[in-house]
Design a protein around this motif. Structure first.
Motif, PDB file in Angstrom:
ATOM      1  N   ALA A 110      58.485 -69.673   1.682  1.00 58.10           N
ATOM      2  CA  ALA A 110      57.213 -70.382   1.841  1.00 58.10           C
ATOM      3  C   ALA A 110      56.249 -69.940   0.741  1.00 58.10           C
ATOM      4  CB  ALA A 110      56.616 -70.092   3.217  1.00 58.10           C
ATOM      5  N   VAL A 111      55.684 -70.913   0.040  1.00 51.32           N
ATOM      6  CA  VAL A 111      54.803 -70.636  -1.100  1.00 51.32           C
ATOM      7  C   VAL A 111      53.399 -71.170  -0.824  1.00 51.32           C
ATOM      8  CG1 VAL A 111      54.379 -71.150  -3.543  1.00 51.32           C
ATOM      9  CG2 VAL A 111      56.715 -70.688  -2.745  1.00 51.32           C
ATOM     10  N   CYS A 112      52.393 -70.316  -0.986  1.00 51.63           N
ATOM     11  CA  CYS A 112      50.977 -70.676  -0.896  1.00 51.63           C
ATOM     12  C   CYS A 112      50.665 -71.412   0.415  1.00 51.63           C
ATOM     13  CB  CYS A 112      50.558 -71.484  -2.121  1.00 51.63           C
ATOM     14  SG  CYS A 112      48.759 -71.557  -2.355  1.00 51.63           S
ATOM     15  N   ARG A 113      50.525 -72.732   0.401  1.00 50.42           N
ATOM     16  CA  ARG A 113      50.289 -73.460   1.651  1.00 50.42           C
ATOM     17  C   ARG A 113      51.407 -73.176   2.649  1.00 50.42           C
ATOM     18  NH1 ARG A 113      50.418 -78.079   5.044  1.00 50.42           N
ATOM     19  NH2 ARG A 113      48.674 -79.539   4.815  1.00 50.42           N
ATOM     20  N   GLY A 114      52.626 -73.029   2.130  1.00 56.10           N
ATOM     21  CA  GLY A 114      53.757 -72.719   2.988  1.00 56.10           C
ATOM     22  C   GLY A 114      53.590 -71.396   3.723  1.00 56.10           C
ATOM     23  N   LEU A 115      53.065 -70.384   3.037  1.00 47.78           N
ATOM     24  CA  LEU A 115      52.773 -69.101   3.689  1.00 47.78           C
ATOM     25  C   LEU A 115      51.755 -69.295   4.799  1.00 47.78           C
ATOM     26  CD1 LEU A 115      52.010 -65.589   2.450  1.00 47.78           C
ATOM     27  CD2 LEU A 115      50.055 -66.946   3.186  1.00 47.78           C
ATOM     28  N   GLN A 116      50.755 -70.101   4.549  1.00 47.03           N
ATOM     29  CA  GLN A 116      49.718 -70.333   5.555  1.00 47.03           C
ATOM     30  C   GLN A 116      50.296 -71.063   6.764  1.00 47.03           C
ATOM     31  OE1 GLN A 116      47.043 -72.339   2.899  1.00 47.03           O
ATOM     32  NE2 GLN A 116      46.824 -70.486   1.659  1.00 47.03           N
ATOM     33  N   GLU A 117      51.166 -72.026   6.536  1.00 47.10           N
ATOM     34  CA  GLU A 117      51.849 -72.720   7.633  1.00 47.10           C
ATOM     35  C   GLU A 117      52.700 -71.737   8.430  1.00 47.10           C
ATOM     36  OE1 GLU A 117      52.473 -77.116   5.589  1.00 47.10           O
ATOM     37  OE2 GLU A 117      53.809 -75.458   5.051  1.00 47.10           O
ATOM     38  N   MET A 118      53.414 -70.894   7.722  1.00 48.77           N
ATOM     39  CA  MET A 118      54.272 -69.899   8.374  1.00 48.77           C
ATOM     40  C   MET A 118      53.449 -68.974   9.263  1.00 48.77           C
ATOM     41  SD  MET A 118      56.759 -67.183   6.435  1.00 48.77           S
ATOM     42  CE  MET A 118      57.324 -65.664   7.221  1.00 48.77           C
ATOM     43  N   ASN A 119      52.326 -68.507   8.761  1.00 50.00           N
ATOM     44  CA  ASN A 119      51.482 -67.606   9.549  1.00 50.00           C
ATOM     45  C   ASN A 119      50.937 -68.299  10.794  1.00 50.00           C
ATOM     46  OD1 ASN A 119      50.090 -64.906   9.650  1.00 50.00           O
ATOM     47  ND2 ASN A 119      48.292 -66.221   9.672  1.00 50.00           N
ATOM     48  N   VAL A 120      50.473 -69.541  10.650  1.00 47.40           N
ATOM     49  CA  VAL A 120      49.924 -70.279  11.788  1.00 47.40           C
ATOM     50  C   VAL A 120      51.024 -70.602  12.797  1.00 47.40           C
ATOM     51  CG1 VAL A 120      48.796 -72.425  12.496  1.00 47.40           C
ATOM     52  CG2 VAL A 120      47.987 -71.201  10.472  1.00 47.40           C
ATOM     53  N   TYR A 121      52.218 -70.926  12.315  1.00 46.81           N
ATOM     54  CA  TYR A 121      53.331 -71.224  13.231  1.00 46.81           C
ATOM     55  C   TYR A 121      53.586 -70.043  14.168  1.00 46.81           C
ATOM     56  CZ  TYR A 121      58.044 -71.765  14.994  1.00 46.81           C
ATOM     57  OH  TYR A 121      59.132 -71.825  15.831  1.00 46.81           O
ATOM     58  N   PHE A 122      53.457 -68.844  13.652  1.00 48.40           N
ATOM     59  CA  PHE A 122      53.680 -67.649  14.469  1.00 48.40           C
ATOM     60  C   PHE A 122      52.380 -67.161  15.133  1.00 48.40           C
ATOM     61  CE2 PHE A 122      57.487 -67.503  11.769  1.00 48.40           C
ATOM     62  CZ  PHE A 122      58.449 -67.302  12.737  1.00 48.40           C
ATOM     63  N   ASP A 123      51.485 -68.101  15.396  1.00 44.61           N
ATOM     64  CA  ASP A 123      50.242 -67.860  16.142  1.00 44.61           C
ATOM     65  C   ASP A 123      49.226 -67.008  15.393  1.00 44.61           C
ATOM     66  OD1 ASP A 123      51.124 -69.370  18.338  1.00 44.61           O
ATOM     67  OD2 ASP A 123      52.194 -67.654  19.172  1.00 44.61           O
ATOM     68  N   GLY A 124      49.320 -66.983  14.078  1.00 48.53           N
ATOM     69  CA  GLY A 124      48.300 -66.328  13.284  1.00 48.53           C
ATOM     70  C   GLY A 124      47.155 -67.287  12.987  1.00 48.53           C
ATOM     71  N   THR A 125      46.113 -66.781  12.359  1.00 45.24           N
ATOM     72  CA  THR A 125      44.966 -67.622  12.003  1.00 45.24           C
ATOM     73  C   THR A 125      44.685 -67.508  10.510  1.00 45.24           C
ATOM     74  OG1 THR A 125      43.351 -65.875  12.463  1.00 45.24           O
ATOM     75  CG2 THR A 125      43.944 -67.349  14.287  1.00 45.24           C
ATOM     76  N   LEU A 126      43.844 -68.408  10.033  1.00 44.34           N
ATOM     77  CA  LEU A 126      43.478 -68.448   8.621  1.00 44.34           C
ATOM     78  C   LEU A 126      41.969 -68.381   8.445  1.00 44.34           C
ATOM     79  CD1 LEU A 126      45.746 -71.431   7.437  1.00 44.34           C
ATOM     80  CD2 LEU A 126      46.315 -68.987   7.388  1.00 44.34           C
ATOM     81  N   HIS A 127      41.554 -67.877   7.296  1.00 40.83           N
ATOM     82  CA  HIS A 127      40.184 -68.093   6.824  1.00 40.83           C
ATOM     83  C   HIS A 127      40.205 -69.458   6.134  1.00 40.83           C
ATOM     84  CE1 HIS A 127      38.971 -63.983   7.610  1.00 40.83           C
ATOM     85  NE2 HIS A 127      39.898 -63.502   6.812  1.00 40.83           N
TER      86      HIS A 127
END
Length: 245
Positions: A110-127
């Motif tokens: 997962a690259v850039c946006r992909g990393l962010q998708e990966m984090n959110v998929y596992f119930d993480g959050t974003l700034h």
């Protein structure tokens, strides 16, 4: 002797081309996969339909979630922030691909946006925008006035954390990390692989998975020259090839 190249599914994004809607992938991602021995195929958002996806995953060996002009929809991670550059169909496909990869053990990069998708998929959050957060100071965003070949060159260091998948590469590296959204709370079960010097999370992995890694920077830009980019794509294609070994 027939050499079987692993099939790498690359998620597509919504674009407007000559005034018409289109599904697209930047050529650099295709070239990087091809260069390291993968056979890239492009997945439009319609692949998210359950029957299509289940059928497709039987022939796919690895998944690449790319960076994108768009950002993850704030509703995905419980934010009320207004986001103009959304691609909700891309979100839907990426989340289903992540679920499939988690369930099957299929390699995923997962690259850039992909990393962010990966984090959110596992119930993480974003700034929604790291520039609105006190304490971050590294140049995490490109200079849009510079030529493209300059915009995407390395801009700051990342500190690679011990005991992770990237630790075999080294302790730190200079990367081209260029983004607006950034990890806030790390997703459940994810390991922080690398941090910027200002503390921003730059890489994550699912350690219980054979190979699921997300990076905030862009290894596809200098895929044939940058040593960390070489490491990431070589490992990714290696694990994707295991299905045929």
């Amino acid at each position: 002797m027939l050499i079987i190249r692993p099939i790498i599914a690359i998620v597509s994004c919504h674009k407007m081309v000559d005034g018409q809607p289109a599904q697209a992938v930047y050529q650099k991602y295709i070239d990087a996969v091809q260069h390291y021995g993968g056979n890239p195929i492009l997945l439009p958002y319609t692949a998210a339909e359950s029957v299509n996806l289940e059928a497709l995953m039987t022939v796919v060996d690895g998944i690449l979630l790319t960076g994108s002009y768009s950002n993850v929809a704030p509703m995905r991670y419980g934010a009320s922030h207004s986001e103009e550059k959304q691609d909700v169909n891309r979100d839907a496909l990426s989340f289903k691909l992540l679920a499939s990869a988690e369930r099957s053990g299929m390699p995923l990069l997962a690259v850039c946006r992909g990393l962010q998708e990966m984090n959110v998929y596992f119930d993480g959050t974003l700034h929604p925008d790291w520039r609105e957060v006190e304490g971050f100071y590294e140049p995490h965003l490109e200079d849009s006035t510079a030529p493209l070949e300059v915009q995407y060159q390395p801009v700051h260091d990342v500190l690679i954390q011990p005991d992770g998948r990237l630790a075999t590469f080294g302790d730190e590296w200079h990367v081209n990390s260029l983004h607006k959204q950034a990890i806030n709370e790390v997703g459940k079960g994810l390991f922080v692989e690398a941090l910027a010097r200002d503390g921003l999370v730059e890489a994550i992995s699912l350690m219980k998975h054979p190979f699921m890694i997300g990076v905030q920077w862009h290894p596809e830009l200098n895929y044939a020259k940058d040593d960390l980019s070489k490491f990431l794509f070589t490992e990714f294609i290696h694990y994707a090839s295991q299905k045929h070994s």
